[in-house]
Design a protein around this motif. Structure first.
Motif, mmCIF file in Angstrom:
data_model
loop_
_atom_site.group_PDB
_atom_site.id
_atom_site.type_symbol
_atom_site.label_atom_id
_atom_site.label_comp_id
_atom_site.label_asym_id
_atom_site.label_seq_id
_atom_site.Cartn_x
_atom_site.Cartn_y
_atom_site.Cartn_z
ATOM 1 N N LEU A 105 0.854 -1.184 0.000
ATOM 2 C CA LEU A 105 0.000 0.000 0.000
ATOM 3 C C LEU A 105 0.896 1.243 0.000
ATOM 4 O O LEU A 105 1.631 1.492 0.954
ATOM 5 C CB LEU A 105 -0.928 0.018 1.212
ATOM 6 C CG LEU A 105 -2.027 1.086 1.214
ATOM 7 C CD1 LEU A 105 -2.860 1.022 -0.055
ATOM 8 C CD2 LEU A 105 -2.924 0.939 2.429
ATOM 9 N N PHE A 106 0.837 1.988 -1.099
ATOM 10 C CA PHE A 106 1.665 3.171 -1.279
ATOM 11 C C PHE A 106 0.807 4.429 -1.196
ATOM 12 O O PHE A 106 -0.375 4.406 -1.546
ATOM 13 C CB PHE A 106 2.378 3.117 -2.635
ATOM 14 C CG PHE A 106 3.200 1.874 -2.830
ATOM 15 C CD1 PHE A 106 4.423 1.723 -2.192
ATOM 16 C CD2 PHE A 106 2.750 0.845 -3.654
ATOM 17 C CE1 PHE A 106 5.178 0.573 -2.361
ATOM 18 C CE2 PHE A 106 3.508 -0.308 -3.833
ATOM 19 C CZ PHE A 106 4.722 -0.444 -3.182
ATOM 20 N N TYR A 107 1.422 5.530 -0.769
ATOM 21 C CA TYR A 107 0.659 6.774 -0.661
ATOM 22 C C TYR A 107 1.555 7.984 -0.905
ATOM 23 O O TYR A 107 2.783 7.936 -0.738
ATOM 24 C CB TYR A 107 -0.019 6.879 0.703
ATOM 25 C CG TYR A 107 0.932 7.004 1.873
ATOM 26 C CD1 TYR A 107 1.329 8.266 2.348
ATOM 27 C CD2 TYR A 107 1.434 5.872 2.519
ATOM 28 C CE1 TYR A 107 2.200 8.388 3.418
ATOM 29 C CE2 TYR A 107 2.298 5.995 3.593
ATOM 30 C CZ TYR A 107 2.685 7.251 4.037
ATOM 31 O OH TYR A 107 3.549 7.360 5.090
ATOM 32 N N ALA A 108 0.925 9.077 -1.301
ATOM 33 C CA ALA A 108 1.584 10.374 -1.466
ATOM 34 C C ALA A 108 0.584 11.447 -1.075
ATOM 35 O O ALA A 108 -0.628 11.262 -1.249
ATOM 36 C CB ALA A 108 2.044 10.563 -2.908
ATOM 37 N N HIS A 109 1.074 12.565 -0.565
ATOM 38 C CA HIS A 109 0.128 13.582 -0.090
ATOM 39 C C HIS A 109 0.765 14.961 -0.086
ATOM 40 O O HIS A 109 1.988 15.126 -0.101
ATOM 41 C CB HIS A 109 -0.354 13.230 1.320
ATOM 42 C CG HIS A 109 0.748 13.287 2.344
ATOM 43 N ND1 HIS A 109 1.051 14.430 3.047
ATOM 44 C CD2 HIS A 109 1.619 12.331 2.779
ATOM 45 C CE1 HIS A 109 2.058 14.186 3.873
ATOM 46 N NE2 HIS A 109 2.421 12.919 3.733
ATOM 47 N N ASP A 110 -0.107 15.968 -0.056
ATOM 48 C CA ASP A 110 0.262 17.334 0.274
ATOM 49 C C ASP A 110 -0.870 17.893 1.134
ATOM 50 O O ASP A 110 -1.715 17.129 1.633
ATOM 51 C CB ASP A 110 0.508 18.173 -0.989
ATOM 52 C CG ASP A 110 -0.661 18.153 -1.953
ATOM 53 O OD1 ASP A 110 -1.821 18.076 -1.482
ATOM 54 O OD2 ASP A 110 -0.442 18.225 -3.172
ATOM 55 N N LEU A 120 3.040 1.441 -7.407
ATOM 56 C CA LEU A 120 3.608 2.782 -7.523
ATOM 57 C C LEU A 120 3.058 3.545 -8.717
ATOM 58 O O LEU A 120 2.832 4.749 -8.643
ATOM 59 C CB LEU A 120 5.137 2.693 -7.635
ATOM 60 C CG LEU A 120 5.921 2.346 -6.368
ATOM 61 C CD1 LEU A 120 7.391 2.189 -6.703
ATOM 62 C CD2 LEU A 120 5.729 3.396 -5.297
ATOM 63 N N ASN A 121 2.845 2.845 -9.836
ATOM 64 C CA ASN A 121 2.433 3.559 -11.053
ATOM 65 C C ASN A 121 0.983 4.028 -11.032
ATOM 66 O O ASN A 121 0.576 4.800 -11.895
ATOM 67 C CB ASN A 121 2.707 2.713 -12.299
ATOM 68 C CG ASN A 121 2.080 1.346 -12.240
ATOM 69 O OD1 ASN A 121 1.524 0.945 -11.228
ATOM 70 N ND2 ASN A 121 2.168 0.605 -13.343
ATOM 71 N N LYS A 181 8.989 11.045 -2.530
ATOM 72 C CA LYS A 181 7.760 11.529 -1.900
ATOM 73 C C LYS A 181 6.565 10.599 -2.103
ATOM 74 O O LYS A 181 5.418 11.005 -1.961
ATOM 75 C CB LYS A 181 7.434 12.942 -2.386
ATOM 76 C CG LYS A 181 8.505 13.965 -2.000
ATOM 77 C CD LYS A 181 8.119 15.371 -2.425
ATOM 78 C CE LYS A 181 9.206 16.361 -2.013
ATOM 79 N NZ LYS A 181 8.867 17.752 -2.414
ATOM 80 N N VAL A 182 6.847 9.352 -2.462
ATOM 81 C CA VAL A 182 5.840 8.290 -2.433
ATOM 82 C C VAL A 182 6.306 7.280 -1.390
ATOM 83 O O VAL A 182 7.445 6.823 -1.437
ATOM 84 C CB VAL A 182 5.675 7.599 -3.800
ATOM 85 C CG1 VAL A 182 4.667 6.454 -3.696
ATOM 86 C CG2 VAL A 182 5.221 8.597 -4.857
#
Length: 616
Positions: free
Chosen positions: A150-155, A165-166, A204-205
């Motif tokens: 389980l991957f995530y990225a945020h702002d 990832l893709n 940043k992921v």
């Protein structure tokens, strides 16, 4: 079992229908049986999007398709809750009714009733996103051992997540930079660096840590909650060996039986080692459906366990197929490149390219479920390095140490090919100097790099007072196991297969980490008590074999490394040029007999090049 992805954030940043469609198309690799998307306003300013692709294993009817919701909550789920039948009975006693026979609905009802507070009661592997309509809270969760990614990225304004990832760049249309430092560590120190922190190959992921929930409230504020702390489950006490042997036998049978639950036939990898042999031998007795086994015959005699495989197959009347691996640059490089491009992740060692070719054959036989023995060595002390961990743990007990050192010298040292593993004094020197023992076998690869530095005191935290148990846990949490299970899940799902690993069970973990060390390593045997519970089930030649062979095939048996086209692929990559001494690499490619670490380096370079080309 499935693929999941999603978004939580400001309405004006929510993914367009076109982005969602493109993401779902990418998610086909993790589930071809059904696709679905769900959008909902959390507040006037915040919107939610959940996407799902399904590989149906339990209750394949359309009623169990996802996103799955009722009047209380919404769920997208990748994995399997092995004890879902027991959990369902528990919930039915609380007057909760069900409309399907799926583990997905059981998980949703469980979350509706208990929230995310009691996930430690679940026996399973999972990555899920759950939204509660009442409290307007999103919960992202990953299983205790990290079997499902389980991957995530945020702002500040948006939060994206996904199984691969893709998915994130596609769903968000954001440009994520490649994490070259992560790749440099991978090249230098191998697959053990892939999952030893929560960074990924994209900057940043991040990867959600195993045994952890990430909770996002309606105001877009989030926090992490560790729902499983392994140390809390370990209770040291006095044991009766005979009684514990019976308990462990029953525990292992119960764990394996649950992992055979499926509405489709199961397959099993059979290498000839203790772990896969136990799964193959016991599964046919525990399951109503006969389990089919697959093996590959290595071309290197040092890794050939054919005689043990034949013994298992004959003794248990197992349906079995050998898969032949041919040396073919065009087909094998194309296969490697396709896996990386379509899954958004690497194939960390040549072993997992073999695994992928095995999965391709297994899928052609219409199997959806595959059982593998990953985790057995980490749970029961099966690697040669564990013998050194054990000796170090008793160094202050002179009489016991002398006895066990002699057993190691007589039974194990003659089997070793690695010079470091033969030298206990060298091991002690590493420990005194606080060097990271997991990277000892990469030191002789320094010459291939333009610069080579290693951090001292890396992961020196003591999770357990006992040195052996502490080392085993770091194998499970940071080094040996995470990179393996990440690759296995990624590759199996690429082929539309759900991988299940029976040894990754909290019930087994609680047992092995509570035992005295001598239950695990004794008389020169690793996995001592595990061997003991298999007496009468496995042939004596397998139970008495102290040699740790492993599943490995040198990259040179699959690829012609002197090929000009292959060299062009490598030498034209700017990043490789910046970190690798190309003259020495060229000499290595032309070298006739390559050792394991040299083979790993070449394969890591190919992975790095293909990933960079895919994401640039």
């Amino acid at each position: 079992m499935c693929g999941i992805s999603g978004f939580i954030g400001k309405k004006n940043l929510s993914p367009s229908k076109n982005k969602i469609f493109k993401t779902l198309n990418l998610m086909r690799n993790r589930g071809v049986d059904d696709f679905g998307a769900y959008e909902r306003n959390i507040t006037d300013k915040v919107k939610l999007n959940f996407n799902h692709s399904r590989l149906s294993i339990i209750d394949p009817s359309p009623n169990s398709n996802q996103p799955f919701f009722d009047n209380e909550g919404l769920l997208i789920f990748n994995g399997m809750i092995y004890n879902y039948l027991e959990i369902r009975k528990h919930l039915e006693k609380k007057k909760i009714s069900f409309l399907t026979n799926s583990d997905t609905e059981v998980l949703l009802k469980y979350l509706n009733y208990y929230g995310e507070e009691k996930l430690q009661k679940l026996d399973g592997m999972w990555a899920f996103a759950y939204y509660n309509f009442k409290n307007k809270k999103v919960v992202l969760s990953r299983d205790s051992f990290g079997e499902k990614p389980l991957f995530y990225a945020h702002d500040k304004s948006s939060f994206y997540f996904g199984s691969s990832l893709n998915y994130l760049p596609t769903l968000s249309s954001k440009k994520f930079m490649i994490n070259y430092k992560k790749f440099e560590n991978y090249l230098k120190f191998g697959f053990r660096t892939i999952c030893n922190d929560n960074e990924t190959f994209l900057s940043k992921v991040y990867s959600l840590e195993p045994g952890t929930n990430l909770i996002i409230n309606k105001d877009m504020k989030f926090f992490f909650h560790k729902y499983w702390k392994p140390q809390d489950d370990i209770k040291e006490k006095k044991f009766n060996y005979k009684i514990e042997k019976k308990i462990l036998k029953n525990t292992y049978n119960q764990v394996l039986k649950r992992r055979l639950r499926s509405d489709f036939p199961s397959a099993c990898l059979l290498s000839g080692g203790l772990d896969s042999s136990s799964i193959a031998s016991l599964s046919n007795n525990l399951s109503k459906k006969k389990v089919y086994c697959f093996s590959v015959k290595p071309k290197d005699e040092d890794y050939d366990e054919d005689k043990y495989i034949k013994t298992i197959v004959k003794r248990n009347n197992i349906n079995h197929t050998y898969v032949n691996i041919k040396k073919d640059n065009k087909k094998n490089l194309e296969h490697l490149k396709n896996v990386i491009e379509k899954t958004g992740n690497i194939v960390p060692t040549s072993t997992y390219l073999i695994f992928s070719l095995l999965c391709k054959k297994i899928k052609s036989k219409n199997f959806k479920v595959l059982l593998t023995g990953y985790g057995g060595d980490e749970m029961f002390s099966g690697y040669y390095i564990h013998q050194l961990h054990y000796l170090y743990s008793i160094k202050d007990k002179p009489f016991l140490f002398e006895k066990k050192f002699n057993e190691w010298s007589n039974y194990i040292r003659p089997l070793l090919r690695n010079e470091f593993l033969k030298n206990f004094d060298k091991y002690k020197e590493y420990m005194r100097n606080k060097k990271d023992i997991m990277f000892y076998d990469f030191m002789n690869m320094k010459k291939f790099f333009k610069s080579f530095k290693i951090k001292k005191n890396y992961k020196k935290i003591n999770y357990f007072k006992n040195h052996l148990k502490n080392s085993l846990y770091k194998d499970i949490r940071y080094y040996s196991l995470p990179g393996q299970i990440a690759a296995v899940d990624n590759i199996a799902m690429y082929h539309g297969i759900e991988n299940r690993t029976p040894f990754l069970s909290k019930d087994i973990f609680k047992k092995t980490f509570s035992y005295p060390n001598e239950y695990l390593i004794n008389k020169g045997y690793g996995k001592f008590i595990f061997r003991d519970i298999l007496r009468g089930k496995l042939d004596k030649t397998i139970l008495q074999n102290r040699n740790k062979v492993g599943f490995f095939m040198n990259v040179e048996h699959m690829l012609n490394l002197r090929n000009k086209s292959l060299k062009k692929i490598i030498f034209s990559n700017k990043f490789i040029k910046s970190v690798i001494n190309l003259n020495l690499l060229n000499e290595l490619l032309n070298k006739k007999n390559k050792n394991n670490q040299e083979s790993h380096l070449i394969f890591a370079i190919l992975n790095t090049v293909f990933f960079i080309e895919s994401f640039k």
